[in-house]
Design an enzyme around this catalytic site. Structure first.
Site, mmCIF file in Angstrom:
data_model
loop_
_atom_site.group_PDB
_atom_site.id
_atom_site.type_symbol
_atom_site.label_atom_id
_atom_site.label_comp_id
_atom_site.label_asym_id
_atom_site.label_seq_id
_atom_site.Cartn_x
_atom_site.Cartn_y
_atom_site.Cartn_z
ATOM 1 N N SER A 183 -1.168 4.143 -1.423
ATOM 2 C CA SER A 183 0.131 4.608 -0.950
ATOM 3 C C SER A 183 0.940 5.287 -2.050
ATOM 4 C CB SER A 183 0.927 3.445 -0.359
ATOM 5 O OG SER A 183 0.259 2.876 0.737
ATOM 6 N N HIS A 235 5.415 2.815 -3.801
ATOM 7 C CA HIS A 235 5.808 4.040 -3.102
ATOM 8 C C HIS A 235 6.806 4.837 -3.935
ATOM 9 C CE1 HIS A 235 4.923 1.895 1.018
ATOM 10 N NE2 HIS A 235 3.856 2.051 0.267
#
Length: 328
Positions: A183, A235
Site C-alpha cells: 500500500s 500510506h
C-alpha cells in the site's frame, strides 16, 4: 528522448494525450507532440511476483499442520495452501507468525535485531487474498498508465522508494504490531500523479477538474486508513515520498525543446524545463534526502514518533463507539 535509452520501449507515436485511466480521463493536454510510448512490462511483473510470493507464503504457512487446536483451516481442499481460521485472519491468508518469519515489518526486529531488510521485504508480503487482490488491482490501474508514459526505470524507482518510505514512517509510529503490504508503494504512485500534474500543469487544459478528481481519490483512500488494523502511516509515508519524487523524476520538457530538431537554424532554443520545474526539483530532492536521513536516524536510535507528535495517533485510527484504537 535520446535515440538510445536504458529503458525498454515501444515505437514513437504521435499522441494527443487523451487518456482513459486514472485522473487523466478528466484532462487533456494542450499540445500534440511526438513522445515515446513505453511498453509496460515491469508492473505486470510486479503483480506476478506478488502473487508468487503469496503462494510461497501459504506453502510455508501450511495451515493443516500449524492450525490452533480445535480450529479448522479455511478452504481445506487446498491442502497446505489453505488459509488460517477466519477468527485468526479474516482476510483469507497465513498466520502472523509466518509473516513475521518471512519478513514482515516489525519494529523490535528492525531496531533491536538490526534486521533493516524488513523495510523492503514487507512490501512484497500480503496478509490475505483480499489484501492481495485489492493492492494488485490498484497497481494495474495506476502503474501501467504511468509506466507507459514514463518508462520502467522512473516508475520502478518511484514504487520501491515509496514503499521504503512508507515502511520507515510506519516503523517510527507502530511499534507493537507487524505490518505487510504494497500500500505504501501504491500511495507513492498516487502522490507522484499529483506532483506530475502540478509540475506539468502548463500542458493541461482542464487542470482544475483533473486536480479535484485526483484529490478526491487520495482523500478517500487516506480516509480508509483511520479504520482499525489499517497501517495509515505506511500510506502517508509512501504518499509523501512519491509526491516529492514526482517533482524529481516526472517533469516534462517544454514543447519548444521537444521540437528543437524541426526549428530553423539559428533559432534560439528554450530551456529544457521551466524555471519553476527546476525549483521544485531542487526543493523536493533536498526534502527527500533530509527526510530519509532524519527518519532513519530516529528509527535506528529506537525513538518513538509519538514522542514528537502526540496527536498523530489520530492519523492511523480514530476511536468510535464501535471500536477501540488501543486494540489496533
Amino acid at each position: 528522448m535520446a535515440g538510445i535509452d536504458i529503458e525498454s520501449r515501444g515505437g514513437e507515436v504521435k499522441r494527443n494525450y487523451n487518456n482513459n485511466s486514472g485522473y487523466a480521463s478528466t484532462s487533456t493536454y494542450l499540445i500534440e507532440d511526438t513522445e515515446t510510448q513505453w511498453t509496460s512490462w515491469m508492473v505486470p511483473m510486479f503483480v506476478v511476483t506478488n502473487i508468487a510470493v503469496f503462494i510461497v507464503v501459504l506453502y510455508i504457512n501450511n495451515c493443516p499442520d500449524h492450525r490452533p487446536v480445535g480450529k479448522s483451516c479455511v478452504a481445506r481442499f487446498l491442502g497446505r495452501f489453505s488459509f488460517q481460521p477466519l477468527r485468526e485472519n479474516p482476510l483469507f491468508g497465513p498466520s502472523s507468525s509466518t509473516l513475521k518469519k518471512l519478513g514482515a515489518l516489525e519494529w523490535s526486529k528492525i531496531v533491536l535485531n538490526h534486521q533493516g531488510w524488513r523495510l523492503v521485504t514487507c512490501i512484497w508480503l500480503h496478509a490475505g487474498v483480499i489484501h492481495l487482490l485489492v493492492n494488485m488491482l490498484s497497481l494495474v490501474f495506476i502503474g501501467i498508465r504511468l509506466e507507459q508514459q514514463f518508462g520502467f526505470v522512473r516508475i520502478g524507482i518511484l514504487y520501491l522508494l515509496s514503499g521504503f518510505g512508507g515502511s520507515v514512517l510506519s516503523s517510527l509510529f507502530i511499534q507493537n504490531n507487524i505490518s505487510v503490504g504494497a500500500s505504501g508503494a501504491l500511495f507513492g504512485l498516487l502522490g507522484a500523479m499529483l506532483s506530475e500534474l502540478i509540475t506539468n500543469r502548463t500542458i493541461y487544459t482542464n487542470k482544475a477538474a483533473a486536480l479535484f478528481t485526483l484529490l478526491v481519490i487520495i482523500a478517500i483512500n487516506l480516509g480508509v486508513g483511520i479504520l482499525p488494523h489499517v497501517d495509515n502511516f505506511a500510506h502517508i509515508g509512501g504518499f509523501l515520498t512519491g509526491f516529492l519524487l514526482g517533482f524529481v523524476l516526472l517533469p516534462r520538457p517544454q514543447f519548444g525543446w521537444l521540437e528543437r530538431r524541426n526549428l530553423p537554424a539559428g533559432t534560439r532554443l528554450k530551456s529544457k524545463y521551466k524555471a519553476y520545474q527546476y525549483v521544485l526539483w531542487l526543493v523536493s530532492l533536498v526534502l527527500l534526502v533530509v527526510g530519509f536521513t532524519v527518519a532513519l536516524v530516529m528509527l535506528f536510535r529506537g525513538e518513538n514518533g509519538y514522542d514528537y507528535c502526540h496527536w498523530c495517533h489520530y492519523l492511523s485510527c480514530v476511536p468510535t463507539s464501535r471500536w477501540d484504537c488501543n486494540e489496533n
